[in-house]
Scaffold this motif. Structure first.
Motif, short mmCIF file in Angstrom:
data_model
loop_
_atom_site.label_atom_id
_atom_site.label_comp_id
_atom_site.label_asym_id
_atom_site.label_seq_id
_atom_site.Cartn_x
_atom_site.Cartn_y
_atom_site.Cartn_z
N VAL A 1 0.84 -1.21 0.00
CA VAL A 1 0.00 0.00 0.00
C VAL A 1 0.87 1.25 0.00
CG1 VAL A 1 -1.73 1.31 1.30
CG2 VAL A 1 -1.88 -1.19 1.19
N PHE A 2 1.89 1.28 0.88
CA PHE A 2 2.77 2.44 0.95
C PHE A 2 3.42 2.73 -0.40
CE2 PHE A 2 3.67 1.41 5.69
CZ PHE A 2 2.51 2.06 6.06
N LYS A 3 3.91 1.68 -1.04
CA LYS A 3 4.60 1.85 -2.32
C LYS A 3 3.63 2.36 -3.40
CE LYS A 3 8.15 -1.69 -1.54
NZ LYS A 3 8.73 -2.98 -1.97
N ALA A 4 2.42 1.82 -3.40
CA ALA A 4 1.43 2.24 -4.39
C ALA A 4 1.10 3.73 -4.24
CB ALA A 4 0.17 1.39 -4.27
N ILE A 5 0.97 4.18 -2.99
CA ILE A 5 0.62 5.59 -2.75
C ILE A 5 1.73 6.52 -3.24
CG2 ILE A 5 0.24 7.33 -0.95
CD1 ILE A 5 -1.17 5.13 0.68
N VAL A 6 2.99 6.22 -2.86
CA VAL A 6 4.07 7.14 -3.25
C VAL A 6 4.31 7.11 -4.75
CG1 VAL A 6 5.20 7.07 -0.99
CG2 VAL A 6 5.93 5.47 -2.75
N MET A 7 4.11 5.95 -5.37
CA MET A 7 4.30 5.87 -6.83
C MET A 7 3.28 6.72 -7.57
SD MET A 7 6.88 3.95 -7.82
CE MET A 7 6.48 3.32 -9.44
N ARG A 8 2.05 6.72 -7.09
CA ARG A 8 1.00 7.48 -7.77
C ARG A 8 1.07 8.97 -7.46
NH1 ARG A 8 -4.17 3.35 -6.92
NH2 ARG A 8 -3.32 1.63 -8.16
N ALA A 9 1.53 9.30 -6.26
CA ALA A 9 1.54 10.70 -5.84
C ALA A 9 2.77 11.45 -6.33
CB ALA A 9 1.46 10.79 -4.32
N SER A 10 3.85 10.74 -6.64
CA SER A 10 5.07 11.39 -7.11
C SER A 10 5.20 11.26 -8.63
CB SER A 10 6.29 10.77 -6.42
OG SER A 10 6.34 9.37 -6.67
N ASN A 11 5.99 12.14 -9.22
CA ASN A 11 6.23 12.03 -10.67
C ASN A 11 7.71 12.02 -11.02
OD1 ASN A 11 6.69 14.71 -10.12
ND2 ASN A 11 5.12 15.50 -11.50
N VAL A 12 8.58 12.00 -10.01
CA VAL A 12 10.01 11.78 -10.20
C VAL A 12 10.44 10.72 -9.21
CG1 VAL A 12 12.32 12.78 -10.13
CG2 VAL A 12 10.40 14.17 -10.94
N HIS A 13 11.02 9.65 -9.70
CA HIS A 13 11.39 8.52 -8.85
C HIS A 13 12.91 8.37 -8.83
CE1 HIS A 13 7.20 7.11 -10.19
NE2 HIS A 13 7.11 7.79 -9.06
#
Length: 364
Positions: A130-142
């Motif tokens: 869940v944590f990973k899914a949230i940050v992946m969708r909310a950020s646009n630079v990884h």
């Protein structure tokens, strides 16, 4: 040209680790073109320098400590007029809410930066998806500090590696007399000093140092110097007393004197359970110290100077053998500097990457 305002989100304003990486950027950036402000969850000695460089500090509770105060503080910070062009989160998966709120507020560049290749608190494991899914969708630079750290957080999805560069010149070995620094920190004069720099936490595996110190096969001249703070420091000090190992250890607080301590040491040791690209390990190599480290640490940490030996945590034998016969190192400053530049761990190359990202305010 409009000054780009960047909100850096770091765990603490303390010396070392993530804070050290971000401050190294800040010291070398053109502050006429870039403004760094900080969200942090723990105060510390970097406060003075940040304010001197023109940065603002927002000290707030974590979402775990005080959820409502945390959310209100984030909303207030991100809602201010002329808010931020960039939000750069270094706590990676722990700050999905912050990144999500930044997206809602229309902040164009939202950076998620992975600095670890594992989870220290095992109770978080069931929630990692869940944590990973949230940050992946909310950020646009990884971003990630290395390949392992990136794969840990982003899996098979694309990410960019930003190396944890250091100011190599600060750590280069010199011929200065080390008696003064040894006197300042009450270090034994005639022992072989083996330095460990890191937070007293489970992942840093200080317990392993106790096992080495208790072993009768260890050279009696070996003396461990452990620098740092953390929740397990008091317990570690008690174990030293209980095992009557005071003659083997000196415990020091976090200090800005790391370059001088490295220059006074005979070796560096890091038996971490897991680790990405360690800043402390880079600093030790810049100081041309033999480095005994666990084979759980990212191979990319090796600057190719023949200073590092990767050892298994299941077997004390190679550690003891190397401690008992520490090599003499003869490296020129030019060779060390060139190695860091070639590997892409120079400040100049990293800042070029970073400013390209911060200037991309048209990212959607």
């Amino acid at each position: 040209m409009k000054k780009i305002r960047v909100l850096q989100v770091i765990p603490a304003l303390t010396l070392g680790g993530i804070s050290s990486v971000v401050m190294n950027w800040y010291r070398h950036l053109d502050t006429h073109m870039y403004q760094f402000d900080f969200i942090s969850f723990n105060d510390g000695p970097l406060r003075t320098e940040i304010l001197a460089l023109g940065g603002n500090i927002h000290l707030i509770p974590t979402i775990k400590q005080k959820p409502f105060e945390h959310l209100k503080a984030l909303n207030d910070i991100l809602s201010k007029e002329h808010s931020y062009d960039v939000v750069h989160v270094h706590n990676s998966f722990k700050n999905g809410v912050l990144l999500w709120l930044a997206k809602r507020k229309g902040i164009k560049v939202r950076v998620c930066h992975s600095h670890t290749s594992g989870v220290e608190n095992k109770f978080l494991l069931p929630f990692m998806g869940v944590f990973k899914a949230i940050v992946m969708r909310a950020s646009n630079v990884h971003l990630a500090c290395g390949k392992q750290a990136g794969e840990f957080l982003y899996g098979h999805k694309p990410f960019t590696v930003i190396n944890n560069a250091i100011s190599v010149q600060r750590y280069l070995a010199d011929s200065n007399d080390t008696r003064e620094i040894k006197k300042q920190f009450l270090l034994p004069k005639h022992k072989k000093l083996v330095l460990h720099v890191g937070r007293f936490s489970l992942v840093k595996n200080h317990q392993f140092l106790l096992q080495l110190a208790q072993n009768n096969a260890l050279d009696p001249l070996i003396h461990f110097v452990c620098v740092g703070e953390g929740p397990l420091k008091a317990e570690f000090a008690e174990k030293i007393q209980h095992e009557n190992l005071q003659g083997r250890f000196t415990l020091l607080p976090a200090t800005p004197e790391i370059p001088h301590l490295l220059q006074s040491a005979d070796a560096f040791i890091m038996p971490s359970l897991f680790e990405g690209i360690s800043v402390a390990l880079l600093e030790a190599q810049a100081a041309a110290l033999p480095c005994l480290i666990s084979n759980t640490i990212a191979q990319a940490s090796d600057m190719g100077l023949d200073l590092i030996s990767f050892n298994p945590l299941e077997d004390l034998s190679p550690w003891l053998a190397q401690l008992n016969k520490l090599p003499s190192v003869n490296l020129t400053s030019e060779k060390v500097t060139q190695a860091f530049f070639t590997k892409g761990f120079s400040t100049e190359s990293v800042l070029a990457q970073l400013t390209d990202i911060y200037n991309s305010c048209d990212i959607e």
